[in-house]
Design a protein around this motif. Structure first.
Motif, PDB file in Angstrom:
ATOM      1  N   THR A   1      60.900  74.861  43.352  1.00 21.35           N
ATOM      2  CA  THR A   1      60.273  74.821  44.685  1.00 21.35           C
ATOM      3  C   THR A   1      58.918  75.506  44.690  1.00 21.35           C
ATOM      4  O   THR A   1      58.085  75.194  45.537  1.00 21.35           O
ATOM      5  CB  THR A   1      61.191  75.463  45.736  1.00 21.35           C
ATOM      6  OG1 THR A   1      61.559  76.771  45.286  1.00 21.35           O
ATOM      7  CG2 THR A   1      62.445  74.634  45.948  1.00 21.35           C
TER       8      THR A   1
ATOM      9  N   THR B   1      62.638  62.544  49.273  1.00 17.70           N
ATOM     10  CA  THR B   1      62.818  63.760  50.064  1.00 17.70           C
ATOM     11  C   THR B   1      63.072  63.387  51.517  1.00 17.70           C
ATOM     12  O   THR B   1      62.507  62.413  52.018  1.00 17.70           O
ATOM     13  CB  THR B   1      61.580  64.666  49.976  1.00 17.70           C
ATOM     14  OG1 THR B   1      60.418  63.914  50.350  1.00 17.70           O
ATOM     15  CG2 THR B   1      61.402  65.213  48.576  1.00 17.70           C
TER      16      THR B   1
ATOM     17  N   ARG C   1      69.802  70.803  46.243  1.00 13.83           N
ATOM     18  CA  ARG C   1      69.361  71.523  47.433  1.00 13.83           C
ATOM     19  C   ARG C   1      68.259  72.507  47.065  1.00 13.83           C
ATOM     20  O   ARG C   1      68.118  72.914  45.912  1.00 13.83           O
ATOM     21  CB  ARG C   1      70.544  72.233  48.096  1.00 13.83           C
ATOM     22  CG  ARG C   1      71.630  71.257  48.493  1.00 13.83           C
ATOM     23  CD  ARG C   1      72.689  71.867  49.396  1.00 13.83           C
ATOM     24  NE  ARG C   1      73.779  70.920  49.613  1.00 13.83           N
ATOM     25  CZ  ARG C   1      73.732  69.903  50.462  1.00 13.83           C
ATOM     26  NH1 ARG C   1      72.649  69.686  51.190  1.00 13.83           N
ATOM     27  NH2 ARG C   1      74.762  69.093  50.589  1.00 13.83           N
ATOM     28  N   SER C   2      67.539  72.929  48.073  1.00 14.76           N
ATOM     29  CA  SER C   2      66.369  73.769  47.813  1.00 14.76           C
ATOM     30  C   SER C   2      66.733  75.126  47.227  1.00 14.76           C
ATOM     31  O   SER C   2      65.891  75.771  46.590  1.00 14.76           O
ATOM     32  CB  SER C   2      65.564  73.960  49.108  1.00 14.76           C
ATOM     33  OG  SER C   2      66.373  74.569  50.103  1.00 14.76           O
ATOM     34  N   ASN C   3      67.997  75.556  47.400  1.00 17.86           N
ATOM     35  CA  ASN C   3      68.396  76.840  46.832  1.00 17.86           C
ATOM     36  C   ASN C   3      69.041  76.699  45.449  1.00 17.86           C
ATOM     37  O   ASN C   3      69.571  77.658  44.898  1.00 17.86           O
ATOM     38  CB  ASN C   3      69.360  77.572  47.777  1.00 17.86           C
ATOM     39  CG  ASN C   3      70.632  76.812  48.025  1.00 17.86           C
ATOM     40  OD1 ASN C   3      70.761  75.656  47.625  1.00 17.86           O
ATOM     41  ND2 ASN C   3      71.582  77.434  48.684  1.00 17.86           N
TER      42      ASN C   3
ATOM     43  N   SER D   1      57.584  71.621  52.298  1.00 17.06           N
ATOM     44  CA  SER D   1      58.892  72.247  52.140  1.00 17.06           C
ATOM     45  C   SER D   1      60.000  71.226  52.338  1.00 17.06           C
ATOM     46  O   SER D   1      59.887  70.321  53.161  1.00 17.06           O
ATOM     47  CB  SER D   1      59.051  73.365  53.168  1.00 17.06           C
ATOM     48  OG  SER D   1      58.112  74.378  52.934  1.00 17.06           O
ATOM     49  N   ILE D   2      61.047  71.380  51.561  1.00 17.63           N
ATOM     50  CA  ILE D   2      62.164  70.446  51.633  1.00 17.63           C
ATOM     51  C   ILE D   2      63.480  71.208  51.711  1.00 17.63           C
ATOM     52  O   ILE D   2      63.566  72.367  51.286  1.00 17.63           O
ATOM     53  CB  ILE D   2      62.199  69.500  50.417  1.00 17.63           C
ATOM     54  CG1 ILE D   2      62.310  70.310  49.115  1.00 17.63           C
ATOM     55  CG2 ILE D   2      60.988  68.590  50.412  1.00 17.63           C
ATOM     56  CD1 ILE D   2      62.569  69.466  47.893  1.00 17.63           C
ATOM     57  N   ASN D   3      64.497  70.557  52.245  1.00 24.66           N
ATOM     58  CA  ASN D   3      65.861  71.086  52.204  1.00 24.66           C
ATOM     59  C   ASN D   3      66.599  70.616  50.969  1.00 24.66           C
ATOM     60  O   ASN D   3      67.481  71.307  50.460  1.00 24.66           O
ATOM     61  CB  ASN D   3      66.640  70.654  53.446  1.00 24.66           C
ATOM     62  CG  ASN D   3      66.115  71.307  54.704  1.00 24.66           C
ATOM     63  OD1 ASN D   3      65.696  72.462  54.669  1.00 24.66           O
ATOM     64  ND2 ASN D   3      66.111  70.572  55.804  1.00 24.66           N
ATOM     65  N   ASN D   4      66.258  69.413  50.543  1.00 29.10           N
ATOM     66  CA  ASN D   4      66.884  68.884  49.343  1.00 29.10           C
ATOM     67  C   ASN D   4      65.993  67.802  48.766  1.00 29.10           C
ATOM     68  O   ASN D   4      65.039  67.328  49.406  1.00 29.10           O
ATOM     69  CB  ASN D   4      68.284  68.331  49.639  1.00 29.10           C
ATOM     70  CG  ASN D   4      68.270  67.141  50.570  1.00 29.10           C
ATOM     71  OD1 ASN D   4      67.875  66.045  50.193  1.00 29.10           O
ATOM     72  ND2 ASN D   4      68.703  67.352  51.814  1.00 29.10           N
TER      73      ASN D   4
ATOM     74  N   SER E   1      60.320  68.327  40.570  1.00 30.17           N
ATOM     75  CA  SER E   1      61.678  68.111  40.102  1.00 30.17           C
ATOM     76  C   SER E   1      61.623  67.240  38.861  1.00 30.17           C
ATOM     77  O   SER E   1      60.675  66.474  38.669  1.00 30.17           O
ATOM     78  CB  SER E   1      62.510  67.428  41.191  1.00 30.17           C
ATOM     79  OG  SER E   1      63.802  67.078  40.724  1.00 30.17           O
TER      80      SER E   1
ATOM     81  N   LYS F   1      56.851  72.795  43.556  1.00 34.79           N
ATOM     82  CA  LYS F   1      57.132  71.575  44.305  1.00 34.79           C
ATOM     83  C   LYS F   1      57.316  70.401  43.349  1.00 34.79           C
ATOM     84  O   LYS F   1      56.646  69.361  43.463  1.00 34.79           O
ATOM     85  CB  LYS F   1      56.034  71.287  45.326  1.00 34.79           C
ATOM     86  CG  LYS F   1      55.991  72.295  46.479  1.00 34.79           C
ATOM     87  CD  LYS F   1      54.985  71.880  47.538  1.00 34.79           C
ATOM     88  CE  LYS F   1      55.141  72.668  48.826  1.00 34.79           C
ATOM     89  NZ  LYS F   1      55.054  74.121  48.642  1.00 34.79           N
TER      90      LYS F   1
ATOM     91  N   LEU G   1      64.926  71.617  39.836  1.00 36.85           N
ATOM     92  CA  LEU G   1      64.062  71.714  41.006  1.00 36.85           C
ATOM     93  C   LEU G   1      63.303  73.033  40.934  1.00 36.85           C
ATOM     94  O   LEU G   1      63.920  74.091  40.781  1.00 36.85           O
ATOM     95  CB  LEU G   1      64.874  71.647  42.299  1.00 36.85           C
ATOM     96  CG  LEU G   1      64.098  71.752  43.606  1.00 36.85           C
ATOM     97  CD1 LEU G   1      63.150  70.562  43.758  1.00 36.85           C
ATOM     98  CD2 LEU G   1      65.044  71.827  44.798  1.00 36.85           C
TER      99      LEU G   1
END
Lengths: 110, 116
Positions: free
Chosen positions: A67, A91, A50-52, A28-31, A72, A70, A65
């Protein structure tokens, strides 16, 4: 293993064409960030997603991206000779240090 | 101050010699990172400073490597008894805060070390 691992590629394209490169990561990543490196030089930050976010644009750059997969991608549109460089995704890990992949080498032929 | 500066840009040394590299980060950045990059690879993390405190070291940083940031400004990376396997590009990066959020990492041009 290192996060932020591109499908190592060497792309050779004609000026004006688009260049696409991919990156996958494992946790998992934040960005996720993309950097460019000209031969023998330091890295220059291109774009952070960003992850969102699912897609982000900056000039001729388009980053996606996914998620769930996983992964990009970085798209450079209407490439120029000056885009010749290596491109790395990265990352963030603890203390915001970056884990880089091996990079994609892009050569744009004038 | 327009960016991160590293000195020297290139260093050729004989095996067994000691070398020291310097990094001057962007002045208001309190976080400083060292990375090593070998040919065809991405940068690998070596160590991290927040102000003058060295908060993290990679297992890549053997006991021949030492880094300092004595006043929380510039940093030095020393390699003792260099080996041919130390040949690489050594990159420094700094980060600060912008609008309360961490900025991206700003990299220097790197120091290219060749051990002969």
């Amino acid at each position: 293993s290192q996060q932020g691992e591109e499908d190592p590629q060497a792309l050779s394209i004609q000026e004006g064409e688009n260049a696409t490169m991919n990156c996958s990561y494992k946790t998992s990543i934040n960005n996720l960030q993309w950097y460019r490196q000209n031969s023998g030089r330091g890295l220059v930050h291109l774009i952070l997603i960003r992850s969102n976010e699912r897609e982000k644009h900056s000039g001729r750059l388009r980053v996606t991206l996914d998620t769930s997969k996983k992964s990009s991608s970085l798209l450079i549109t209407a490439s120029r000779a000056a885009d010749t460089a290596s491109y790395f995704c990265a990352t963030p890990r603890g203390n915001n240090r970056l884990a880089f992949g091996k990079g994609n080498q892009v050569v744009v032929i004038p | 101050d327009t960016g991160v500066s590293q000195d020297p840009r290139h260093k050729i040394t004989k095996r067994g010699q000691n070398v020291t590299f310097r990094c001057d980060p962007i002045s208001e950045h309190n976080r400083l990172y060292w990375y090593r990059q070998t040919l065809g690879q991405g940068p690998e993390f070596l160590t991290y400073f927040q102000n003058e405190a060295q908060l993290e070291k990679s297992r890549l940083l053997s006991d021949r490597f030492s880094a300092e940031r004595p006043k929380g400004s510039f940093s030095t990376l020393e390699i003792q008894r260099t080996e041919q396997g130390d040949s690489a590009m050594y990159l420094c990066a700094s980060r600060g805060l912008r609008d309360g959020l961490n900025t991206e990492a700003f990299f220097g041009q790197g120091t290219r070390l060749t051990v002969v």
